[in-house]
Motif scaffolding. Structure first.
Motif, short mmCIF file in Angstrom:
data_model
loop_
_atom_site.label_atom_id
_atom_site.label_comp_id
_atom_site.label_asym_id
_atom_site.label_seq_id
_atom_site.Cartn_x
_atom_site.Cartn_y
_atom_site.Cartn_z
N PRO A 1 0.81 -1.22 0.00
CA PRO A 1 0.00 0.00 0.00
C PRO A 1 0.85 1.28 0.00
O PRO A 1 1.99 1.27 0.45
N TRP A 2 0.28 2.34 -0.51
CA TRP A 2 0.96 3.63 -0.52
C TRP A 2 -0.01 4.65 0.04
O TRP A 2 -1.15 4.36 0.32
N GLY A 3 0.46 5.85 0.23
CA GLY A 3 -0.39 6.91 0.73
C GLY A 3 0.14 7.49 2.04
O GLY A 3 1.24 7.17 2.49
N GLY A 4 -0.66 8.37 2.66
CA GLY A 4 -0.25 9.08 3.85
C GLY A 4 0.20 8.20 4.99
O GLY A 4 1.29 8.38 5.54
N TYR A 5 -0.61 7.24 5.37
CA TYR A 5 -0.28 6.36 6.48
C TYR A 5 1.02 5.61 6.20
O TYR A 5 1.94 5.59 7.01
N ARG A 6 1.09 5.02 5.04
CA ARG A 6 2.28 4.24 4.67
C ARG A 6 3.52 5.13 4.60
O ARG A 6 4.58 4.76 5.07
N SER A 7 3.38 6.31 4.05
CA SER A 7 4.50 7.25 3.97
C SER A 7 4.99 7.66 5.35
O SER A 7 6.20 7.78 5.57
N ASP A 8 4.07 7.88 6.28
CA ASP A 8 4.45 8.25 7.65
C ASP A 8 5.27 7.13 8.30
O ASP A 8 6.28 7.39 8.94
N VAL A 9 4.83 5.90 8.12
CA VAL A 9 5.55 4.76 8.71
C VAL A 9 6.93 4.62 8.07
O VAL A 9 7.94 4.42 8.76
N GLN A 10 7.00 4.74 6.75
CA GLN A 10 8.29 4.61 6.07
C GLN A 10 9.24 5.73 6.50
O GLN A 10 10.43 5.48 6.74
N THR A 11 8.76 6.94 6.60
CA THR A 11 9.59 8.06 7.04
C THR A 11 10.07 7.86 8.47
O THR A 11 11.24 8.11 8.78
N ALA A 12 9.19 7.38 9.33
CA ALA A 12 9.59 7.11 10.72
C ALA A 12 10.68 6.05 10.78
O ALA A 12 11.62 6.17 11.57
N ARG A 13 10.57 5.03 9.96
CA ARG A 13 11.61 3.99 9.94
C ARG A 13 12.95 4.56 9.49
O ARG A 13 14.00 4.23 10.06
N LEU A 14 12.93 5.40 8.47
CA LEU A 14 14.17 6.01 8.00
C LEU A 14 14.78 6.92 9.07
O LEU A 14 15.99 6.88 9.31
N GLU A 15 13.95 7.74 9.70
CA GLU A 15 14.44 8.63 10.75
C GLU A 15 14.98 7.84 11.93
O GLU A 15 16.01 8.19 12.50
N ALA A 16 14.29 6.78 12.31
CA ALA A 16 14.74 5.94 13.43
C ALA A 16 16.10 5.32 13.11
O ALA A 16 16.99 5.29 13.96
N ALA A 17 16.26 4.84 11.90
CA ALA A 17 17.54 4.24 11.50
C ALA A 17 18.63 5.30 11.48
O ALA A 17 19.77 5.04 11.90
N ALA A 18 18.32 6.49 10.99
CA ALA A 18 19.32 7.55 10.87
C ALA A 18 19.85 8.01 12.24
O ALA A 18 21.02 8.34 12.37
N CYS A 19 18.97 8.03 13.24
CA CYS A 19 19.40 8.51 14.56
C CYS A 19 19.71 7.37 15.53
O CYS A 19 19.99 7.61 16.70
#
Length: 88
Positions: free
Chosen positions: A21-39
């Protein structure tokens, strides 16, 4: 949309959305995963998201809470019985 998208293409896109799936919810989760990995965040994503990424139906939440409460009461009962040296 039906003028440019055939019924077969629509069915394919619907199947793809179910798979990934794509869209707002999915994008928020993907962004959170990237941010979590980065920090270097090691916790659960639900700790940093404004919503629960793995929501449960209300009846399942209630069942889990009830099971946790029963387990807690059983532990407390066993501790109290041990305190008074009562065989269960």
């Amino acid at each position: 949309m039906s003028a440019t998208l055939s019924n077969d293409e629509l069915v394919e896109w619907m199947a793809y959305y179910r798979f990934d799936p794509w869209g707002g919810y999915r994008s928020d989760v993907q962004t959170a995963r990237l941010e979590a990995a980065a920090c270097g965040f090691k916790g659960n994503l639900s700790e940093i998201l404004a919503f629960d990424p793995d929501p449960l139906p209300p009846d399942e939440i209630e069942r889990r809470e009830r099971s946790a409460q029963i387990a807690k009461l059983e532990r407390e009962t066993a501790q109290m019985a041990a305190m008074f040296d009562i065989a269960e």
